[in-house]
Structures are given as structure tokens and as C-alpha cells.
Design an enzyme around this catalytic site. Structure first.
Site, PDB file in Angstrom:
ATOM      1  CE  LYS A   1      43.298  53.485  39.859  1.00  0.00           C
ATOM      2  NZ  LYS A   1      41.899  53.049  39.671  1.00  0.00           N
TER       3      LYS A   1
ATOM      4  NE  ARG B   1      45.236  50.209  39.953  1.00  0.00           N
ATOM      5  CZ  ARG B   1      45.449  50.132  41.254  1.00  0.00           C
ATOM      6  NH1 ARG B   1      46.690  50.274  41.725  1.00  0.00           N
ATOM      7  NH2 ARG B   1      44.465  49.918  42.106  1.00  0.00           N
TER       8      ARG B   1
ATOM      9  NE  ARG C   1      44.702  45.853  38.448  1.00  0.00           N
ATOM     10  CZ  ARG C   1      45.221  46.150  39.636  1.00  0.00           C
ATOM     11  NH1 ARG C   1      46.495  45.916  39.873  1.00  0.00           N
ATOM     12  NH2 ARG C   1      44.461  46.659  40.597  1.00  0.00           N
TER      13      ARG C   1
ATOM     14  CG  HIS D   1      41.668  46.227  44.443  1.00  0.00           C
ATOM     15  ND1 HIS D   1      41.261  44.912  44.268  1.00  0.00           N
ATOM     16  CD2 HIS D   1      41.931  46.694  43.196  1.00  0.00           C
ATOM     17  CE1 HIS D   1      41.269  44.621  42.979  1.00  0.00           C
ATOM     18  NE2 HIS D   1      41.674  45.677  42.315  1.00  0.00           N
TER      19      HIS D   1
ATOM     20  CE1 TYR E   1      40.271  39.582  39.357  1.00  0.00           C
ATOM     21  CE2 TYR E   1      40.415  40.940  41.321  1.00  0.00           C
ATOM     22  CZ  TYR E   1      40.531  40.799  39.957  1.00  0.00           C
ATOM     23  OH  TYR E   1      40.893  41.867  39.184  1.00  0.00           O
TER      24      TYR E   1
ATOM     25  CG  HIS F   1      42.199  46.321  33.681  1.00  0.00           C
ATOM     26  ND1 HIS F   1      42.966  46.968  34.639  1.00  0.00           N
ATOM     27  CD2 HIS F   1      40.986  46.124  34.253  1.00  0.00           C
ATOM     28  CE1 HIS F   1      42.242  47.164  35.735  1.00  0.00           C
ATOM     29  NE2 HIS F   1      41.047  46.656  35.522  1.00  0.00           N
TER      30      HIS F   1
END
Length: 366
Positions: A229, A205, A308, A331, A340, A305
Site C-alpha cells: 500500500k 495481501r 493472511r 501494516h 494478533y 484475508h
């Protein structure tokens, strides 16, 4: 995220929270322990928009947003909150997902005021919570639709290396007659190539790339230590090409940027200001850099992004391993990673092509 950048984010949080009522500042301070500073800063920004709107619409005659009392929130009706959401969507042109994010931030605040915070006599800060009656906007697009929209905005097949080569060399050739652009490219081409190559070779990210220090890179294991995150530390692998480009950048980093020994940031800006100081590259600087190259390359929709996404699409196509891809991307939900499978799955197209072949067999003369 290193201590320097984290401190900068907390300073911005403190600056913005000074404009908010005391009870919002209390909520923000309590969340510092469990939420990332980047998320908290977004919350502060969202709350300022909400409280500015309350004053603009005349819900209270306070002199500033910091003076709006709890009673003002308690007296709000569901319809008034719906009016605010309409303001976000139609006046500020926020997308459905952005409106949902801001609504979630408000719901969390109101929940704290009603169900967690207590006065000295053990009563909740507010008795009524109209925000609890408001539902998030439904996101109608399924993963297939989202994937198809994304498909034209990412890199495919040979474009990965073509774009990397464009950043490393061809951009300078295209703009060789523009002295300013050419000299800037000569100064920063190794750094810019390393950034592009690292994202395309790892799927990191933007915030993770910005927060990298030199000692976060493990040159033997081809991995980088990042803070994901939720403040979770993880070692993320990257490609051999990314490693080669990082080596090229680090070989010229000290000489080109006249770096102070105390500067541990991996990616830094060119010397700026009268004293020619260098600093860690900001998220905005990297976004602008990618946009510059993407536009010149002929794919203006490319962004950090989207790079990515490009990595993730390529990884799934070559490995078909969703659990590993989920971990690589950081994730929290496997459903996010499943998009994806729609991007790289050619089976549906092959099936349609076969249908055409069968029609030709049945109607050879048409």
C-alpha cells in the site's frame, strides 16, 4: 504491482471517472501521483454511489451524474449528508467500517474543493463544506472483541497443513466422481496449492499475490518483491513449504498453461476463449478459488484475508515479535498488528483455569 495490472486499473479508473463531474475527475487525476490505482478505483466507485444518490433524491435535475454542478455540493446540509450515510447503512447494508471508508473518501474530495482547488481568480471551488461537519461512525468493538470474532474463522495448529494437503490432493479424492470438478483440479492443483501455501507462508495481501511476476521471486533468499500500500516496494520472506510448492507449480506452469513468452505473471488462468488465451489470475478468481476449497474443507468462512490472518496468528505465537510481524504484513500502524496478541495469547484462559483449580481445593466435596 506490475505495469500490465497497473495499466488495467488506470483504464478502469478512466472509464468510471468519465461518469463523474469534471471537478471530481480533476481531483482523481491529481491523486494519481500519490495514491495507488486500487485505492483510486475504490474512490471512483464510492463517488459514483454518492452522485447517483444525489440524482435519485432530486438534489439536481441534471441528466447525468457528470453534469452535477459544484453549487449542488455547496448547498448540501449536514442532515442531508446524514441521510446519505443512512442510505449506505440501511439500504445498501454497508458495515460501519465500509460507511466510514466511503465517508473518508467524500471528506477528502470536499476538502480538496474547499481548501486546495482554486478558480482562475484564486477563489476556492466551494465556500461551504457541510461534509466537514460530519463525524466518522465510532467503531465500538475493541481489539479483543474483533480478535474473538476472527478466531473461529481462521486456521489453527494442524489445520494449516491439513488445508494445504486438501488443496494439493484430497479435494480431487473427494470429487473423483465429478468429472468436471476432478479434471479442473488435476489441471490447477499445483497452481492452487502454491497460492494457498504462499499466503499461509508469508501473509501477503490478495493484491500483492495477484501482482507477482515470476522474476519477483528470489529462490535463494526465499523472498518475493511486492508493491505494498502506498506504492512502497518491499521484499517479503516466505516459508520453505511455500518455496517447495512454488517449485512444483513452476515445473508444470509452461506445459499446463501453454504460456506466451511475454506473459510474466506468476499465477495465471487456464486457457480460455476460442483462442485458448491465458492471462494473469484476477483477484476475483483467487477469491473464488479459496472459497471453493474452504467450503469443501468444512471451513466456509475462510477467505484470502483469513489465510493472511492465519499466518499472522501463527507467526506471533511462534515468534512473539510484533515489530517484525508488522513489517512482514506491511501494516502502517503497529496498532493494527496488535490484534494478533489477542488472538494467540492463552494466558487469560490459563488464569481462568487456575481459578477453577483453586475452587476445587477450597470446596472439595461439592
Amino acid at each position: 504491482m506490475d505495469d500490465e495490472r497497473k495499466l488495467h486499473l488506470y483504464e478502469r479508473i478512466d472509464e468510471k471517472s468519465q461518469k463523474l463531474p469534471w471537478y471530481v475527475m480533476e481531483y482523481i487525476n491529481k491523486k494519481k501521483r500519490i495514491m495507488s490505482p486500487a485505492t483510486l478505483l475504490n474512490y471512483c466507485h464510492d463517488y459514483l454511489i454518492f452522485f447517483d444518490w444525489l440524482l435519485a433524491e432530486g438534489f439536481h435535475d441534471a441528466k447525468s451524474t457528470s453534469d452535477i454542478p459544484l453549487s449542488c455540493l455547496e448547498s448540501l446540509t449536514p442532515q442531508q449528508i446524514e441521510n446519505f450515510l443512512s442510505h449506505l447503512q440501511f439500504r445498501l447494508n454497508n458495515s460501519t467500517l465500509t460507511v466510514n471508508r466511503k465517508l473518508s473518501a467524500l471528506k477528502s474530495l470536499f476538502h480538496y474543493l474547499q481548501n486546495i482547488a482554486e478558480t482562475s481568480d484564486l477563489k476556492p471551488y466551494i465556500q461551504r463544506n457541510a461534509m466537514a461537519k460530519i463525524e466518522l461512525n465510532p467503531v465500538k468493538e475493541d481489539q479483543e472483541a474483533v480478535a474473538q470474532k476472527m478466531a473461529g474463522k481462521i486456521l489453527w495448529d494442524n489445520e494449516y497443513e491439513q488445508f494445504r494437503q486438501f488443496v494439493a490432493h484430497d479435494y480431487g479424492v473427494v470429487f473423483k466422481d465429478n468429472k468436471k470438478l476432478y479434471n479442473f483440479h488435476v489441471q490447477n492443483c499445483e497452481r492452487d496449492t502454491a497460492i494457498i501455501s504462499l499466503i499461509l507462508g508469508s501473509g501477503l495481501r490478495l493484491s500483492e499475490v495477484v501482482g507477482l511476476n515470476v522474476d519477483d521471486i528470489d529462490f535463494k533468499k526465499f523472498s518475493a518483491r511486492v508493491i505494498r500500500k502506498g506504492n512502497k516496494e518491499q521484499y517479503v520472506f516466505f516459508s520453505e513449504q511455500a518455496m517447495l510448492d512454488l517449485h512444483d507449480y513452476l515445473a508444470v506452469r509452461s506445459k499446463k498453461y501453454d504460456i506466451n513468452q511475454s506473459n510474466k505473471a506468476l499465477f495465471i488462468s487456464s486457457p480460455m476463449g476460442p483462442k485458448g488465451t491465458t492471462r494473469r489470475l484476477s483477484p476475483r478468481a483467487i477469491e473464488n478459488m479459496v472459497q471453493k476449497y474452504a467450503k469443501a474443507f468444512g471451513k466456509p468462512s475462510l477467505s484470502v484475508h483469513k489465510l493472511r490472518h492465519s499466518f499472522a496468528t501463527r507467526y506471533h505465537a511462534e515468534n512473539n515479535d510484533i515489530p517484525k510481524l508488522r513489517r512482514q504484513l506491511g501494516h502502517s500502524s503497529v496498532q493494527t498488528t496488535m490484534i494478533y496478541t489477542h488472538l494467540s495469547n492463552d494466558e487469560l484462559k490459563k488464569a481462568v483455569d487456575k481459578m477453577d483449580e483453586h475452587l476445587e481445593d477450597r470446596f472439595p466435596n461439592e
